[in-house]
Write a protein that holds these residues in place. Sequence first.
Motif, PDB file in Angstrom:
ATOM      1  N   PHE A  10       0.837  -1.202   0.000  1.00  0.00           N
ATOM      2  CA  PHE A  10       0.000   0.000   0.000  1.00  0.00           C
ATOM      3  C   PHE A  10       0.872   1.252   0.000  1.00  0.00           C
ATOM      4  O   PHE A  10       0.622   2.214  -0.738  1.00  0.00           O
ATOM      5  N   PHE A  11       1.917   1.230   0.812  1.00  0.00           N
ATOM      6  CA  PHE A  11       2.867   2.344   0.894  1.00  0.00           C
ATOM      7  C   PHE A  11       3.487   2.611  -0.477  1.00  0.00           C
ATOM      8  O   PHE A  11       3.523   3.750  -0.956  1.00  0.00           O
ATOM      9  N   LEU A  12       3.943   1.555  -1.132  1.00  0.00           N
ATOM     10  CA  LEU A  12       4.548   1.699  -2.461  1.00  0.00           C
ATOM     11  C   LEU A  12       3.541   2.282  -3.448  1.00  0.00           C
ATOM     12  O   LEU A  12       3.863   3.194  -4.221  1.00  0.00           O
ATOM     13  N   THR A  13       2.322   1.763  -3.409  1.00  0.00           N
ATOM     14  CA  THR A  13       1.295   2.233  -4.337  1.00  0.00           C
ATOM     15  C   THR A  13       1.011   3.718  -4.127  1.00  0.00           C
ATOM     16  O   THR A  13       0.927   4.490  -5.086  1.00  0.00           O
ATOM     17  N   CYS A  14       0.863   4.090  -2.856  1.00  0.00           N
ATOM     18  CA  CYS A  14       0.611   5.496  -2.516  1.00  0.00           C
ATOM     19  C   CYS A  14       1.687   6.396  -3.112  1.00  0.00           C
ATOM     20  O   CYS A  14       1.397   7.434  -3.708  1.00  0.00           O
ATOM     21  N   VAL A  15       2.940   5.991  -2.925  1.00  0.00           N
ATOM     22  CA  VAL A  15       4.055   6.810  -3.383  1.00  0.00           C
ATOM     23  C   VAL A  15       4.076   6.863  -4.914  1.00  0.00           C
ATOM     24  O   VAL A  15       4.370   7.898  -5.504  1.00  0.00           O
ATOM     25  N   LEU A  16       3.709   5.753  -5.533  1.00  0.00           N
ATOM     26  CA  LEU A  16       3.671   5.720  -6.998  1.00  0.00           C
ATOM     27  C   LEU A  16       2.576   6.634  -7.546  1.00  0.00           C
ATOM     28  O   LEU A  16       2.737   7.272  -8.584  1.00  0.00           O
ATOM     29  N   LEU A  17       1.466   6.713  -6.811  1.00  0.00           N
ATOM     30  CA  LEU A  17       0.333   7.507  -7.285  1.00  0.00           C
ATOM     31  C   LEU A  17       0.714   8.984  -7.426  1.00  0.00           C
ATOM     32  O   LEU A  17       0.202   9.686  -8.291  1.00  0.00           O
ATOM     33  N   MET A  18       1.621   9.452  -6.570  1.00  0.00           N
ATOM     34  CA  MET A  18       1.915  10.879  -6.525  1.00  0.00           C
ATOM     35  C   MET A  18       2.519  11.420  -7.813  1.00  0.00           C
ATOM     36  O   MET A  18       1.987  12.371  -8.378  1.00  0.00           O
ATOM     37  N   PRO A  19       3.627  10.813  -8.300  1.00  0.00           N
ATOM     38  CA  PRO A  19       4.162  11.314  -9.579  1.00  0.00           C
ATOM     39  C   PRO A  19       3.115  11.217 -10.688  1.00  0.00           C
ATOM     40  O   PRO A  19       3.032  12.103 -11.545  1.00  0.00           O
TER      41      PRO A  19
END
Lengths: 241, 213, 221
Positions: free
Chosen positions: C28-37
């Motif tokens: 979930f953490f990885l996905t969240c961070v990916l969503l930003m860019p």
Amino acid sequence: MSLWEFANPARFMRISGAALPWVAGLAAVILPAGLAWGFFLTPDDYRQGSTVKIIFVHVPAAMMAINIYGMIVVASLIWLIRRHHVSALAARAAAPIGATMTVIALLTGALWGQPMWGTAWAWDPRLTSFFILFLFYVGYIALWAAIEDPDKAADLTSVLAMVGSVFAVLSRYAVNFWSQGLHQGATLSIDRDQNIDPVFWLPLLACIAGFFLLFLALLLVGTRTEIRARRARALQLAMAG
Amino acid sequence: MGLVVEDLVLSRGGRRVIAGLSLALAEGEALILRGPNGAGKSTLLRGIAGLTPPDSGRVLLTVDGRPAEIGEHLAWAGHLDAVKPQLTVAENLGFWAGFEGADPAAAMAALGLGAIADRPAASCSAGQRRRLGLARLMLARRALWLLDEPTVSLDAASVARVTAMVADHLARGGMAVVATHVELDLPRARRLGLTPAAGAGGAADPFLAGDYA
Amino acid sequence: MRPALALLLRDLRLALRAGGGAGLGLAFFLTCVLLMPLGIGPDLAMLSRIAPGLLWVAALLAALLSLDRLFQADLEDGTLEVLAVSALPLEAVAAVKALAHWLTTGLPLVLAAPVLGLTLGLPAQAQPWLVASLAAGTPALSFIGAVGAGLTVGVRRGGLLLSVMVLPLYLPSLIFGARTVALAAQELDPARAFLLLGAITVLSLGIGPFAAAAALRINLR
């Protein structure tokens, strides 16, 4: 008569029923009078113009917003230690009033900010703190609403109020720290304590008294409603056998 | 060693279910709680265990003539089995054994769990899970066993096993309070019949007093 | 110590079993961070400026993810009852379970953070501070979260309620954690923010188990 006599629901209903018309009546006189005095009988500020008059709503609402949270914490503590039901229900009744005061403080802050800063919302530390306070109220109210058993709800919300009070204070300091980092020293904050001209003081005091009386009247009404709802539930249970 | 309950008053969900109960239990004795649903058998067990705080009255456990902390001498088997479906039978019992610092082998054998040791608890029958839950009681040498309907979903052979387990516990000088609907053949067992407290239902509630509306 | 260790090992084992969701917090953490860019655009200068706040907000949300089951599963199958009347104080039970929660959700974030900092263009001198701030700050998220989990353990579908209650309590940690990284990225001294972050964590470790145990006792009545 000891203060704890109020803890008996029946006695509280009798005393509060007698006091309510007086408190409400006093609020109905003092609050409009204070607001009228503040709005129409004080001079405009030489820098801020008539905008400054919003302090007559903003400051009392903000003070109540904070103090009501404090009251909830104290009432919760009394419930946890002495198991006085009225105390717990007063805390419950106070929460929506406190949340509303917080919203009023936020809205009037934004209205004040519009001409002052040229924008309705700035992440000013004080406004941000009130935003956070609002979230604390929302969580507290939501927990009350989520739990069926009234005594259990009173216990759990009391624990939340205790823990919440610690973190609410921490948040206040954290937000100050955060805003220093954002714009170095350039403060846009609405500083209520600074340089208030004496002509504003008396009407402001009247408005604060009016807001307090309004809160007291609403609190009495709210607590009485909570007690009746609780009694209705108890009667229903007793009749179900 | 002994258990004394004095004038215990207990409520459940704002309703008074135990109104002023006193009893005493000595070493090697069992108390069998009988009564219809809603009579307060489970509530009394929870009250003795300290899970449900009493409205008034007290529960006193004495060990070696001195008052003792009840939590340190208690083994509890409620109507839930405290079994994790993700773990195997052996892992489940192994956890509690590690928790109590005991060897699970004797408990496994006593309740006939050896044959299903490596089976995931999720695929066990209700009766097998029940046995697994009760096996936990044998791990720690606790003085007081509180059992809530221990025989539910057990077959006749398993009921006999559980009865033998409790009898053995009593023979070693333990005590047990058991809520049950079936007869358990225990030595030195006294019976306590509970009835739904008629009319006492709402007496616990301070909001019933007074005549305001 | 022995019962506490047994409980810790059991919770870790359960988290690693099917359905335990140990890796999900990290995913979930990885996905969240990916969503930003993807939402903001690939401008690395912009991303590197918001990276500290972004990583910390994602950490907050990831910590919340599995909190609602922290005590609920044990309540539903009766384990919590047994633990409550066991020789291990309920305060210790709450602390151990919060620790297990941190080991399965907080610690993986600490370990994955440098990679994510890199992808968001976080300046090199801020990287150690990112790891340090997450290591010092995320335990508070598990221990404060345990209070919320204890309060809502009896509420069906309490996850949303839990988030609404717990997120405001996370704000001091968020502010000091993100400031630590941001100050380091600006080549300013992050020591003060970092120490305050640590102080919040110490406080949470102290308050959390007691408040959570109090809430659990109330819910077990």
